[in-house]
Scaffold this motif. Structure first.
Motif, short mmCIF file in Angstrom:
data_model
loop_
_atom_site.label_atom_id
_atom_site.label_comp_id
_atom_site.label_asym_id
_atom_site.label_seq_id
_atom_site.Cartn_x
_atom_site.Cartn_y
_atom_site.Cartn_z
N ASP A 131 -38.02 15.08 -28.28
CA ASP A 131 -36.66 14.80 -27.78
C ASP A 131 -36.65 13.55 -26.91
O ASP A 131 -35.72 12.73 -26.98
CB ASP A 131 -36.13 16.00 -27.01
CG ASP A 131 -35.82 17.19 -27.90
OD1 ASP A 131 -35.65 17.00 -29.12
OD2 ASP A 131 -35.75 18.32 -27.37
N PHE A 132 -37.65 13.39 -26.06
CA PHE A 132 -37.74 12.16 -25.25
C PHE A 132 -37.96 10.95 -26.14
O PHE A 132 -37.37 9.88 -25.91
CB PHE A 132 -38.86 12.29 -24.22
CG PHE A 132 -38.45 12.94 -22.93
CD1 PHE A 132 -37.96 12.19 -21.87
CD2 PHE A 132 -38.56 14.32 -22.76
CE1 PHE A 132 -37.58 12.78 -20.67
CE2 PHE A 132 -38.19 14.93 -21.56
CZ PHE A 132 -37.69 14.15 -20.51
N ARG A 133 -38.81 11.09 -27.13
CA ARG A 133 -39.05 9.97 -28.04
C ARG A 133 -37.77 9.57 -28.75
O ARG A 133 -37.41 8.37 -28.80
CB ARG A 133 -40.11 10.35 -29.09
CG ARG A 133 -40.47 9.20 -30.03
CD ARG A 133 -41.02 9.71 -31.35
NE ARG A 133 -40.02 10.49 -32.08
CZ ARG A 133 -39.00 9.96 -32.76
NH1 ARG A 133 -38.79 8.65 -32.77
NH2 ARG A 133 -38.14 10.75 -33.38
N ALA A 134 -37.05 10.54 -29.29
CA ALA A 134 -35.80 10.24 -30.02
C ALA A 134 -34.75 9.68 -29.07
O ALA A 134 -33.97 8.79 -29.44
CB ALA A 134 -35.29 11.50 -30.71
N GLY A 135 -34.70 10.19 -27.84
CA GLY A 135 -33.75 9.67 -26.86
C GLY A 135 -34.03 8.21 -26.54
O GLY A 135 -33.11 7.40 -26.38
N ALA A 136 -35.32 7.87 -26.43
CA ALA A 136 -35.68 6.47 -26.16
C ALA A 136 -35.25 5.56 -27.31
O ALA A 136 -34.76 4.45 -27.08
CB ALA A 136 -37.19 6.37 -25.94
N ARG A 137 -35.41 6.03 -28.54
CA ARG A 137 -34.98 5.23 -29.69
C ARG A 137 -33.47 5.01 -29.66
O ARG A 137 -32.99 3.89 -29.86
CB ARG A 137 -35.42 5.93 -30.98
CG ARG A 137 -34.79 5.46 -32.28
CD ARG A 137 -34.76 3.95 -32.47
NE ARG A 137 -36.02 3.33 -32.11
CZ ARG A 137 -36.14 2.07 -31.72
NH1 ARG A 137 -35.05 1.31 -31.57
NH2 ARG A 137 -37.32 1.57 -31.43
N ARG A 138 -32.72 6.06 -29.41
CA ARG A 138 -31.26 5.91 -29.36
C ARG A 138 -30.85 5.01 -28.19
O ARG A 138 -29.90 4.24 -28.30
CB ARG A 138 -30.59 7.27 -29.25
CG ARG A 138 -30.65 8.08 -30.55
CD ARG A 138 -29.70 9.26 -30.52
NE ARG A 138 -29.66 9.91 -31.82
CZ ARG A 138 -30.44 10.94 -32.18
NH1 ARG A 138 -31.31 11.42 -31.29
NH2 ARG A 138 -30.37 11.46 -33.37
N ALA A 139 -31.55 5.11 -27.07
CA ALA A 139 -31.24 4.26 -25.93
C ALA A 139 -31.44 2.79 -26.28
O ALA A 139 -30.61 1.93 -25.94
CB ALA A 139 -32.09 4.65 -24.73
N ALA A 140 -32.54 2.49 -26.94
CA ALA A 140 -32.79 1.10 -27.36
C ALA A 140 -31.71 0.64 -28.33
O ALA A 140 -31.19 -0.48 -28.22
CB ALA A 140 -34.18 1.00 -27.99
N ASP A 141 -31.36 1.49 -29.28
CA ASP A 141 -30.32 1.14 -30.24
C ASP A 141 -28.96 0.95 -29.57
O ASP A 141 -28.12 0.18 -30.06
CB ASP A 141 -30.22 2.22 -31.32
CG ASP A 141 -31.44 2.26 -32.24
OD1 ASP A 141 -32.21 1.28 -32.23
OD2 ASP A 141 -31.61 3.27 -32.93
N ALA A 142 -28.74 1.65 -28.45
CA ALA A 142 -27.46 1.55 -27.74
C ALA A 142 -27.38 0.32 -26.85
O ALA A 142 -26.35 0.08 -26.21
CB ALA A 142 -27.24 2.81 -26.90
N GLY A 143 -28.47 -0.45 -26.76
CA GLY A 143 -28.43 -1.69 -26.00
C GLY A 143 -28.99 -1.60 -24.59
O GLY A 143 -28.86 -2.56 -23.82
#
Length: 372
Positions: free
Chosen positions: A167-179
């Motif tokens: 979940d932390f890994r996926a959250g980090a990916r979405r955070a990067a994608d969100a700018g």
């Protein structure tokens, strides 16, 4: 720790470069829980845009979004923001675009509340856990030991721990994608990762507990997963509580050791706070009361750190940075009281006016007979 400069720019307003990111000054906004997601879906909205955006326009170098759940059950309350789905990431992208358009860096704190999850939103002023039949949910922790006044959590099993890391890994990916320009792993204030770190809340006898290495394992695996996900250019922060303020609990010596391990695992910067694991711990509070803990961790782990906690005076903050006690200062309540605190501090310290939004230039003290 802080590098020395020959120029006359106050230390608080010198830029700092961390990996591929240069942040314009050391006046930073910490994660500030707002409990303001009206639809209870984790999606940030206009309040979050204005709340965070005003501080970016107000001259802050880094604006960190609040503790944001990496899963629905990881939220402190059902009014918290999330980063576990694409709808949330898309909403965050609007906010990060504005923050960055004002010259500030945008960060987000990735969080899981563990046994302190499923409580009522702060403004509702209701004690205890939110009942399961009133929107609450079962909570998890390192061990089946409740935080005072809250319901008993379920001790995470091996698949559950692995899911948290994912979940932390996926959250980090979405955070990067969100700018977002950087991500912070929340390992403080008595939330899930802190619950694994502290011997007061982690009573496990398997590989996720016991000695310091076992108790730190969850955090280190999260840091490695986040670093692998965001690549080599994005900074990764970790927020620690440097002490539980209780004998036999987590302390600054353990924090420094684990900070060094985190640096080796891929973390770059350490946001040092204290407390939160134990209710009613005696905490001596005064201006800058947590800064000595940041200095200790920075010196003993040889890492970059920020100080936080009742720091409201620009000269005090500048002294912390110029002396090498901290590499940046987090201003929480001071920023909520005055979102333009950084502009005021720059005026007080003679740091120039380059951070001013063009729309506000006519309000500068320099064109108003020196008055703020």
């Amino acid at each position: 720790m802080s590098e020395t400069h020959a120029d006359s720019t106050p230390a608080l307003f010198r830029p700092i470069t961390i990996r591929g990111l240069t942040i314009r000054n050391r006046v930073w906004v910490p994660p500030l829980c707002q409990y303001s997601v009206t639809e209870l879906d984790g999606v940030p909205h206009e309040w979050h845009l204005v709340h965070l955006g005003s501080m970016a326009a107000g001259g802050a170098g880094l604006v960190m979004a609040e503790a944001t759940g990496v899963s629905p059950e990881g939220r402190i309350s059902d009014h918290d923001t999330g980063i576990w789905n694409d709808e949330q990431a898309a909403a965050w992208s609007r906010i990060t675009r504005f923050i960055r358009s004002q010259g500030a860096a945008a960060g987000i704190q990735l969080a899981h509340a563990g046994r302190k999850a499923s409580v009522w939103a702060e403004f509702l002023r209701r004690p205890g856990s939110q009942p399961l039949d009133a929107g609450g949910w079962p909570t998890v922790s390192a061990s089946a030991q409740a935080f005072e006044g809250l319901r008993e959590p379920i001790a995470l099993d091996e698949p559950g721990i692995r899911q948290v890391i994912e979940d932390f890994r996926a959250g980090a990916r979405r955070a990067a994608d969100a700018g977002f320009d950087l991500v912070e792993v929340h390992a403080a204030h008595g939330y899930l990762v802190h619950q694994f770190l502290s011997p007061l809340s982690n009573l496990r006898t398997d590989g996720w507990g016991g000695d310091l290495q076992g108790r730190a394992r969850l955090l280190l695996e999260i840091v490695r997963a986040v670093r692998a996900e965001v690549g080599e250019e994005m900074p990764v922060f970790v927020r620690f509580s440097a002490t539980d303020w209780v004998d036999g609990g987590w302390d600054e010596a353990q924090t420094a050791i684990v900070a060094r391990w985190c640096r080796e695992a891929g973390a770059d910067f350490f946001d040092v706070s204290t407390g939160g694991l134990v209710a009613n711990a005696h905490i001596p509070v005064f201006p800058g009361y947590q800064a000595p803990h940041a200095e200790y961790v920075g010196e003993h782990a040889d890492v970059l750190v920020s100080a936080v906690g009742r720091i409201t005076d620009a000269r005090h903050a500048d002294d912390l940075v110029s002396s090498g006690s901290a590499d940046a200062v987090m201003f929480g309540r001071a920023m909520m009281r005055d979102p333009h605190f950084a502009l005021r501090a720059a005026h007080e310290l003679g740091a120039g006016t380059s951070m001013w939004p063009v729309q506000y230039l006519r309000a500068r003290a320099e064109v108003n007979d020196g008055e703020w």
